[in-house]
Design a protein around this motif. Structure first.
Motif, short mmCIF file in Angstrom:
data_model
loop_
_atom_site.label_atom_id
_atom_site.label_comp_id
_atom_site.label_asym_id
_atom_site.label_seq_id
_atom_site.Cartn_x
_atom_site.Cartn_y
_atom_site.Cartn_z
N ILE A 67 15.64 94.83 -54.58
CA ILE A 67 16.04 93.43 -54.71
C ILE A 67 16.71 93.00 -53.41
O ILE A 67 17.57 93.70 -52.88
CB ILE A 67 17.00 93.23 -55.89
N THR A 68 16.32 91.82 -52.92
CA THR A 68 16.91 91.24 -51.72
C THR A 68 17.47 89.88 -52.07
O THR A 68 16.77 89.05 -52.67
CB THR A 68 15.86 91.11 -50.60
N ALA A 105 24.58 98.37 -53.21
CA ALA A 105 24.13 97.23 -52.43
C ALA A 105 24.59 97.36 -50.98
O ALA A 105 25.73 97.74 -50.71
CB ALA A 105 24.64 95.93 -53.03
N GLN A 106 23.69 97.05 -50.06
CA GLN A 106 23.98 97.12 -48.63
C GLN A 106 23.51 95.84 -47.96
O GLN A 106 22.84 95.02 -48.57
CB GLN A 106 23.30 98.34 -48.00
N SER A 155 21.72 90.73 -48.86
CA SER A 155 22.22 91.88 -49.61
C SER A 155 21.02 92.57 -50.25
O SER A 155 20.20 91.92 -50.90
CB SER A 155 23.21 91.42 -50.68
N VAL A 156 20.92 93.89 -50.05
CA VAL A 156 19.74 94.63 -50.48
C VAL A 156 20.19 95.82 -51.33
O VAL A 156 21.19 96.47 -51.03
CB VAL A 156 18.93 95.14 -49.27
N ALA A 157 19.45 96.09 -52.41
CA ALA A 157 19.76 97.23 -53.28
C ALA A 157 18.45 97.75 -53.87
O ALA A 157 17.50 97.00 -54.08
CB ALA A 157 20.73 96.85 -54.39
N GLU A 158 18.43 99.05 -54.12
CA GLU A 158 17.27 99.69 -54.74
C GLU A 158 17.71 100.33 -56.05
O GLU A 158 18.74 101.02 -56.10
CB GLU A 158 16.67 100.74 -53.80
N LEU A 159 16.94 100.10 -57.10
CA LEU A 159 17.31 100.56 -58.44
C LEU A 159 16.23 101.47 -58.99
O LEU A 159 15.07 101.41 -58.60
CB LEU A 159 17.48 99.36 -59.38
N ASP A 163 15.84 85.07 -54.77
CA ASP A 163 15.81 86.53 -54.77
C ASP A 163 14.38 87.02 -54.57
O ASP A 163 13.42 86.36 -54.97
CB ASP A 163 16.35 87.08 -56.10
N VAL A 164 14.26 88.18 -53.94
CA VAL A 164 12.95 88.81 -53.76
C VAL A 164 12.96 90.15 -54.47
O VAL A 164 13.80 91.01 -54.17
CB VAL A 164 12.62 89.00 -52.26
N ILE A 165 12.06 90.31 -55.42
CA ILE A 165 11.94 91.55 -56.19
C ILE A 165 10.66 92.25 -55.75
O ILE A 165 9.58 91.67 -55.85
CB ILE A 165 11.91 91.27 -57.70
N SER A 166 10.80 93.46 -55.28
CA SER A 166 9.64 94.20 -54.78
C SER A 166 9.50 95.50 -55.55
O SER A 166 10.45 96.30 -55.62
CB SER A 166 9.80 94.50 -53.28
#
Length: 339
Positions: free
Chosen positions: A171-172, A185-186, A194-198, A219-222
């Motif tokens: 998520i960005t 989140a980083q 702000s970027v995080a991986e779940l 938001d961008v969900i990849s």
């Protein structure tokens, strides 16, 4: 003479003690005056959304002002003309303004009736949230949504994840909408996102329900495509198998997922076709499946995008090339996910 030496020793010791104390004070001051880099980055987020969103028809606002009880936590919706109805102020046009500009406009209108009004405006619900859902989903693209939507709800709106989806989601978020409320989140290299991986699997299994966060506009969900291993040939269930969370699989595990071999399989002449790095060609690696099944040979680890080909006893080399072409084109290949 002895007394002079004794006084000199005392003076030198006091001087050393004083220098030590000075260094300690300087170090403590440096620690206090130089905040750590993570603290600087954390300060960018803030506790509230610093929205640059431009208001439009359908948006719902929460308006409050200490001077007017009529506006105590009052929610109003922007009408089709881009106006809102405000006590004393009447109709006020707010379409195309940010929340900060709307506050200034309302303060200006109410200043005729109230001395130095202090209106606070926040977005309760936006009319549309352009959210990009990309990657291994059935309907990728930009989805316009309304109201409160969570991560899983957005993935459902995108048609759900595909069979070849991986076990993670990225998520960005623009910092204008605040930081992602996640512990990992980083910030990206530009410091604007702000970027995080779940772990998507844990969220869907309700193991980490707190990570099913609310999705905000832009938001961008990849969802990246998973690493896969293909098992082709004289097996009971051929196709592509999604690697697990640890991205590892062996030849024996792959054969088990393929529900075993047929009785006509040639277990001595199996091959692993591995794609070379920075190349479009595959290299062939012989693997003694019979020895692995009998426990006389070591199990061979497979890598992502490997093809395990188990020929039939009457198989020909031409069949191997045909299988490779089929995998590359993706035709007539079933994709299986491990439960």
């Amino acid at each position: 003479m002895i007394s002079r030496v004794f006084r000199l020793m005392i003076f030198m010791r006091a001087l050393l003690v004083g220098l030590g104390a000075l260094l300690l004070i300087a170090g403590a001051f440096a620690q206090v005056s130089s905040p750590s880099k993570p603290d600087d980055l954390k300060a960018k987020c803030g506790d509230q959304v610093r929205s640059t969103y431009l208001l439009g028809p359908g948006d719902q606002l929460e308006i409050s002002a200490p001077e007017l009880t009529e506006l105590a936590n009052k929610q109003v919706r922007v009408d089709g003309d881009g106006d809102i109805e405000v006590p004393l102020g009447g109709r006020v046009h707010v379409a195309g303004l940010t929340t900060q500009q709307t506050e200034e406009q309302l303060n200006k209108v109410l200043s005729t009736y109230i001395r130095q009004p202090q209106v606070v405006v926040s977005i309760a619900e936006v009319r549309s949230q352009p959210v990009s859902v990309l990657g291994a989903v059935n309907s990728p693209g930009v989805h316009q949504v309304q109201g409160h939507k969570t991560l899983l709800e957005m993935l459902a709106m995108a048609g759900g994840i595909r069979q070849d989806a991986g076990y993670s989601v990225r998520i960005t978020r623009e910092l204008d909408w605040g930081c992602l409320p996640l512990p990992n989140a980083q910030f990206d290299a530009t410091g604007k996102f702000s970027v995080a991986e779940l772990n998507l699997k844990k969220i869907m299994e309700a193991k980490n329900p707190e990570e099913n966060i609310q999705i905000l506009p832009h938001d961008v969900i990849s969802v990246p495509k998973a690493e896969m291993v293909y098992v082709i040939g004289d097996v009971r269930r051929s196709g592509g198998f999604v690697l697990g969370e640890h991205q590892s699989m062996s030849v024996l595990q792959a054969i088990s997922l393929a529900e075993g071999l047929n009785s006509t399989a040639d277990t001595r002449h199996a091959r692993i076709l591995r794609l070379e790095r920075n190349a479009d060609q595959r290299v062939e690696m012989a693997v003694d499946v019979k020895g692995i099944l009998n426990g006389k040979g070591p199990d061979v680890p497979l890598q992502g995008d490997d093809i395990l080909f188990v020929p039939g006893s009457t198989g020909k080399k031409a069949a191997l090339r045909a299988i490779e072409a089929a995998v590359q084109t993706g035709t007539s290949l079933a994709i299986w996910r491990m439960p």
